[in-house]
Design a protein around this motif. Structure first.
Motif, PDB file in Angstrom:
ATOM      1  N   GLU A 186       0.840  -0.657  -0.290  1.00  0.00           N
ATOM      2  CA  GLU A 186      -0.227  -0.104  -0.152  1.00  0.00           C
ATOM      3  C   GLU A 186       1.121   0.639  -0.008  1.00  0.00           C
ATOM      4  O   GLU A 186       2.066   1.454  -0.123  1.00  0.00           O
ATOM      5  CB  GLU A 186      -0.669  -0.252   1.290  1.00  0.00           C
ATOM      6  CG  GLU A 186      -1.308  -1.153   1.238  1.00  0.00           C
ATOM      7  CD  GLU A 186      -2.870  -1.074   0.417  1.00  0.00           C
ATOM      8  OE1 GLU A 186      -3.102  -0.135   0.424  1.00  0.00           O
ATOM      9  OE2 GLU A 186      -3.069  -2.205  -0.285  1.00  0.00           O
ATOM     10  N   LEU A 187       0.544   2.965  -0.168  1.00  0.00           N
ATOM     11  CA  LEU A 187       1.158   3.758  -0.342  1.00  0.00           C
ATOM     12  C   LEU A 187       1.502   3.869   1.081  1.00  0.00           C
ATOM     13  O   LEU A 187       0.875   3.766   2.191  1.00  0.00           O
ATOM     14  CB  LEU A 187       0.281   4.791  -0.660  1.00  0.00           C
ATOM     15  CG  LEU A 187       0.659   5.951  -1.451  1.00  0.00           C
ATOM     16  CD1 LEU A 187       1.339   5.891  -2.240  1.00  0.00           C
ATOM     17  CD2 LEU A 187      -0.215   6.762  -1.346  1.00  0.00           C
ATOM     18  N   ALA A 188       2.641   4.771   1.086  1.00  0.00           N
ATOM     19  CA  ALA A 188       3.869   4.668   2.774  1.00  0.00           C
ATOM     20  C   ALA A 188       4.473   5.383   2.149  1.00  0.00           C
ATOM     21  O   ALA A 188       5.024   5.414   1.072  1.00  0.00           O
ATOM     22  CB  ALA A 188       4.180   3.308   3.117  1.00  0.00           C
ATOM     23  N   ALA A 189       5.570   5.619   3.348  1.00  0.00           N
ATOM     24  CA  ALA A 189       6.392   6.538   2.955  1.00  0.00           C
ATOM     25  C   ALA A 189       7.214   6.409   2.750  1.00  0.00           C
ATOM     26  O   ALA A 189       7.517   4.780   3.238  1.00  0.00           O
ATOM     27  CB  ALA A 189       6.350   7.302   4.850  1.00  0.00           C
ATOM     28  N   HIS A 190       8.012   7.249   1.376  1.00  0.00           N
ATOM     29  CA  HIS A 190       8.839   6.522   0.903  1.00  0.00           C
ATOM     30  C   HIS A 190      10.399   7.600   0.738  1.00  0.00           C
ATOM     31  O   HIS A 190      11.819   6.646   1.340  1.00  0.00           O
ATOM     32  CB  HIS A 190       8.804   6.751  -0.430  1.00  0.00           C
ATOM     33  CG  HIS A 190       9.715   6.186  -1.432  1.00  0.00           C
ATOM     34  ND1 HIS A 190      10.385   5.197  -1.424  1.00  0.00           N
ATOM     35  CD2 HIS A 190      10.721   6.637  -2.505  1.00  0.00           C
ATOM     36  CE1 HIS A 190      11.319   4.519  -2.666  1.00  0.00           C
ATOM     37  NE2 HIS A 190      11.381   6.138  -2.706  1.00  0.00           N
TER      38      HIS A 190
END
Length: 230
Positions: A186-190
């Motif tokens: 899922e979308l997460a801090a990169h």
């Protein structure tokens, strides 16, 4: 902090003018937890006389003091207001546009302001190893929020589905955060970073086409003061 708008800037770029120049600083990968690596980044936003900014980012893995350890990544791209293109804009390819810009004054640019009081923008970013992102979003004063509308991956590129990016000017520094959906997650801090401007852009050599923008007639409607970074 007041932003000096170049006198030779095409009117369409005034809302993006606070980005122009070279920025450098440090950031952290992921959420910036104890085990997340540090990096050093150098970013340049450059006006060329055309109605978009050229973008280049280069980064290096570093230690916590900012000593570069090894290359990390490069991004190249273009940032511009989102609007219907006309024949006078030129392109595709090397089809030349008109000598005069399509939007010739702050009043012309003001007509693009959206219902939220900002301007819709388009950002394209290309990475090595066959990855290109197309972002759409908004610039409102010294804040930018964009999300991918399209991600193009090469035959052997690693899985990368979507991303969002946030930029903000805080006391003259450029803060940004990049969230991404990588490897089926899922979308997460990169990554995120705080950058200081180290150089302004030199004047651009352009044609004799007039520019009717001035700092007194700035369509960005930004106080260029402190911004809260989410």
């Amino acid at each position: 902090m007041a932003i000096e708008i170049p006198t030779d800037l095409t009117p369409e770029l005034v809302p993006l003018s606070w980005l122009i120049g070279t920025w450098e600083g440090m950031g952290r990968l992921g959420e910036g937890e104890a085990d997340d690596e540090y990096f050093v980044q150098r970013v340049e936003f450059r006006a060329t006389g055309l109605p978009y900014l050229e973008y280049r980012s280069e980064s290096w893995v570093s230690d916590n003091t900012g000593t570069k350890l090894r290359p990390l990544g490069i991004e190249l791209g273009f940032w511009q207001l989102e609007r219907p293109l006309e024949d006078a804009d030129g392109g595709p390819g090397m089809i030349p546009g008109d000598l005069y810009p399509v939007l010739r004054s702050a009043e012309d640019v003001e007509k693009l302001r959206n219902d939220d009081g900002g301007f819709d923008i388009q950002v394209s970013i290309t990475h090595p190893r066959g990855l290109t992102e197309m972002y759409y979003g908004q610039i409102k004063g010294p804040q930018i929020h964009v999300a991918t509308d399209l991600v193009m991956r090469g035959t052997h590129s690693k899985e990368y589905a979507s991303a969002t990016r946030i930029y903000g000017l805080v006391n003259g520094d450029l803060f940004w955060r990049w969230d991404a959906s990588i490897g089926g997650n899922e979308l997460a801090a990169h990554a995120s970073a705080a950058l200081k401007k180290i150089a302004a852009q030199a004047p651009v050599e352009t044609s004799d086409a007039p520019s009717e923008t001035s700092p007194e007639n700035d369509p960005s409607d930004a106080d260029h003061g402190e911004t809260n970074q989410q």
